[in-house]
Design an enzyme around this catalytic site. Structure first.
Site, PDB file in Angstrom:
ATOM      1  N   GLY A  99      37.267  29.752  58.560  1.00 50.13           N
ATOM      2  CA  GLY A  99      37.103  29.943  60.267  1.00 50.13           C
ATOM      3  C   GLY A  99      37.176  29.319  60.951  1.00 50.13           C
ATOM      4  CG  HIS A 151      48.243  25.779  59.709  1.00 51.25           C
ATOM      5  ND1 HIS A 151      46.894  25.558  60.256  1.00 51.25           N
ATOM      6  CD2 HIS A 151      48.132  26.537  58.520  1.00 51.25           C
ATOM      7  CE1 HIS A 151      45.963  25.865  58.600  1.00 51.25           C
ATOM      8  NE2 HIS A 151      47.078  26.528  57.905  1.00 51.25           N
ATOM      9  CE  LYS A 177      45.794  29.882  60.444  1.00 55.96           C
ATOM     10  NZ  LYS A 177      45.856  30.580  58.580  1.00 55.96           N
ATOM     11  CG  ASN A 191      43.480  30.846  53.303  1.00 55.81           C
ATOM     12  OD1 ASN A 191      41.861  31.060  53.335  1.00 55.81           O
ATOM     13  ND2 ASN A 191      43.538  30.976  53.850  1.00 55.81           N
ATOM     14  NE  ARG A 231      40.246  35.808  53.490  1.00 57.98           N
ATOM     15  CZ  ARG A 231      40.754  34.624  54.817  1.00 57.98           C
ATOM     16  NH1 ARG A 231      41.536  35.050  55.379  1.00 57.98           N
ATOM     17  NH2 ARG A 231      40.601  33.314  55.609  1.00 57.98           N
TER      18      ARG A 231
END
Length: 446
Positions: free
Chosen positions: A164, A208, A237, A289, A291
């Site tokens: 985060g 990114h 983001k 990530n 998830r």
């Protein structure tokens, strides 16, 4: 397929999961804190269970209450959404111990990849390119100093359990390294309960870019293209799009192939995202990530694939039966309750007016509404505006139109909409040649 799924989350992602379950004929259980008793997800669910007071550690992060709610309501599976316990291998183990299916990768895979230093080592073994840096944790300021001298400044120190946008410190001067090392460890311990850190070279101007993968329990892995997530503030983001603009096709292909190979190497199962830094025509692995991502809708818009549906199918033991077939361009803008003129500080309050945009190929994922009070206890995300168009110029124009329509008012409430509109008009973004330094270059004007 499961007949009942418990959604262990809140906000727009909880509502998003509920909607996919409804389309699949699956009964839904939504847990909620006292602050979310009248939320959109609670209203949409078949069953709602109050699990605690507003602080997340006493509700959405309190595993015993989640498991008790699942068992009491007859749920067979738990969908964790993103954030909270979505990447917690201990929670996944607790679910398994109680006969519940955790919708995500196996706990041992999650544990290996959730530690970013361990993930770097695993991907190095799989042959993915890495930025110069540590292959494991950096355990002292002296070790950090020696490593920084070896790889060259600037460097970035990262908490191995970070996420985060938190737990990262950029160091440009050797005199600041020891202090930065100690402070990053302190943040890691305070926020994530883990003080371990690792280091790598920091790229001042990089893109990114991330690759979405899906994997089943039979060893099949597919990629669903990439997303550009370079528009960020504080490493978080703001705008995402798919496909990534101005990316050489050879590089696009190599990133996809590397992601599939990396997922196979660690026995990945479920939906996952491989995140990379792109510098010139080279890419470097950052993290995985384990998830669903906040920005998953842009992939859904260009592929026509419901990623939550696929997560549930894989968790139920079904094999993959899809192929990547990208079409057009999709953009997502995150509308947060933040004040861009005060370094994006949260700006919570009671919403008086909430009028989301509509129109062709325009999707708004939100849990907010007029009369809803934005709680300071949770993330500031109010809505995700997602558009699709046959090409990028049309998609950018459609997003400008949609954001211009969006009305959110209330005492003390500020949103990122004005900043998003200004970003969309910058020459770099219009040309698709922007990188992660875009907002810092624009300064407080955004």
């Amino acid at each position: 397929m499961f007949d009942t799924v418990l959604v262990a989350n809140r906000g727009e992602i909880a509502l998003r999961v509920v909607r996919s379950c409804q389309e699949m004929g699956i009964r839904t259980v939504v847990v909620h804190s006292t602050a979310d008793a009248d939320s959109a997800a609670v209203r949409a669910a078949d069953v709602a269970v109050q699990i605690g007071p507003p602080p997340a550690r006493r509700s959405y992060l309190f595993a015993p209450a989640l498991v008790e709610a699942a068992l009491a309501t007859g749920a067979q599976a738990v969908h964790p959404g993103y954030g909270f316990l979505s990447e917690d291998p201990d929670f996944a183990e607790i679910c398994a111990d109680n006969g519940l299916v955790f919708v995500g990768p196996p706990p041992e895979v999650m544990a290996r990849l959730g530690d970013k230093a361990s993930a770097r080592a695993a991907m190095a073994e799989a042959g993915l390119p890495l930025l110069p840096g540590s292959r494991s944790t950096v355990d002292s300021a002296a070790e950090a100093t020696a490593l920084a001298a070896e790889i060259g400044y600037p460097v970035i120190i990262k908490a191995t359990a970070g996420g985060g946008g938190r737990g990262m410190t950029v160091v440009r001067d050797p005199r600041d390294l020891a202090k930065a090392y100690r402070s990053t460890r302190a943040v890691g311990q305070a926020v994530f309960g883990n003080s371990s850190v690792y280091m790598e070279r920091f790229c001042e101007s990089a893109r990114h870019v991330e690759v979405q993968v899906l994997a089943d329990s039979y060893g099949e892995v597919v990629h669903l293209g990439e997303r550009d997530c370079s528009v960020q503030r504080r490493h978080q983001k703001l705008i995402e799009e798919s496909p990534a603009p101005e990316l050489p096709e050879s590089l696009r292909r190599r990133m996809a192939e590397a992601s599939v190979a990396g997922a196979k190497a660690v026995g990945y199962v479920g939906a996952g995202t491989f995140e990379y830094l792109v510098v010139d025509d080279e890419f470097y692995f950052m993290e995985i990530n384990c998830r669903i991502q906040v920005e998953h809708p842009v992939t859904e818009m260009v592929t026509g694939i419901d990623l939550v549906r696929e997560q549930l199918r894989v968790a139920a033991g079904l094999p993959l039966s899809l192929e990547f077939d990208g079409r057009g361009v999709s953009l997502e803008c995150r509308v947060n309750a933040e004040d861009p003129d005060r370094d994006y500080l949260p700006a919570a309050g009671l919403i008086d007016e909430f009028v989301p945009p509509g129109g062709p190929f325009t999707r708004v994922d939100t849990h907010a509404r007029a009369g809803w009070r934005i709680s300071p206890d949770y993330d500031s995300l109010l809505a995700k505006v997602v558009v699709w168009a046959p090409d990028r110029p049309q998609a950018v124009a459609r997003m400008r139109r949609a954001l211009s329509e969006f009305r959110i008012t209330g005492k003390g409430i500020r949103t990122t909409i004005p900043a998003l509109l200004r970003i969309l008009d910058t020459p770099e973004f219009v040309k698709g040649v922007h990188d992660t330094s875009l907002i810092s270059k624009l300064g407080t004007a955004t």
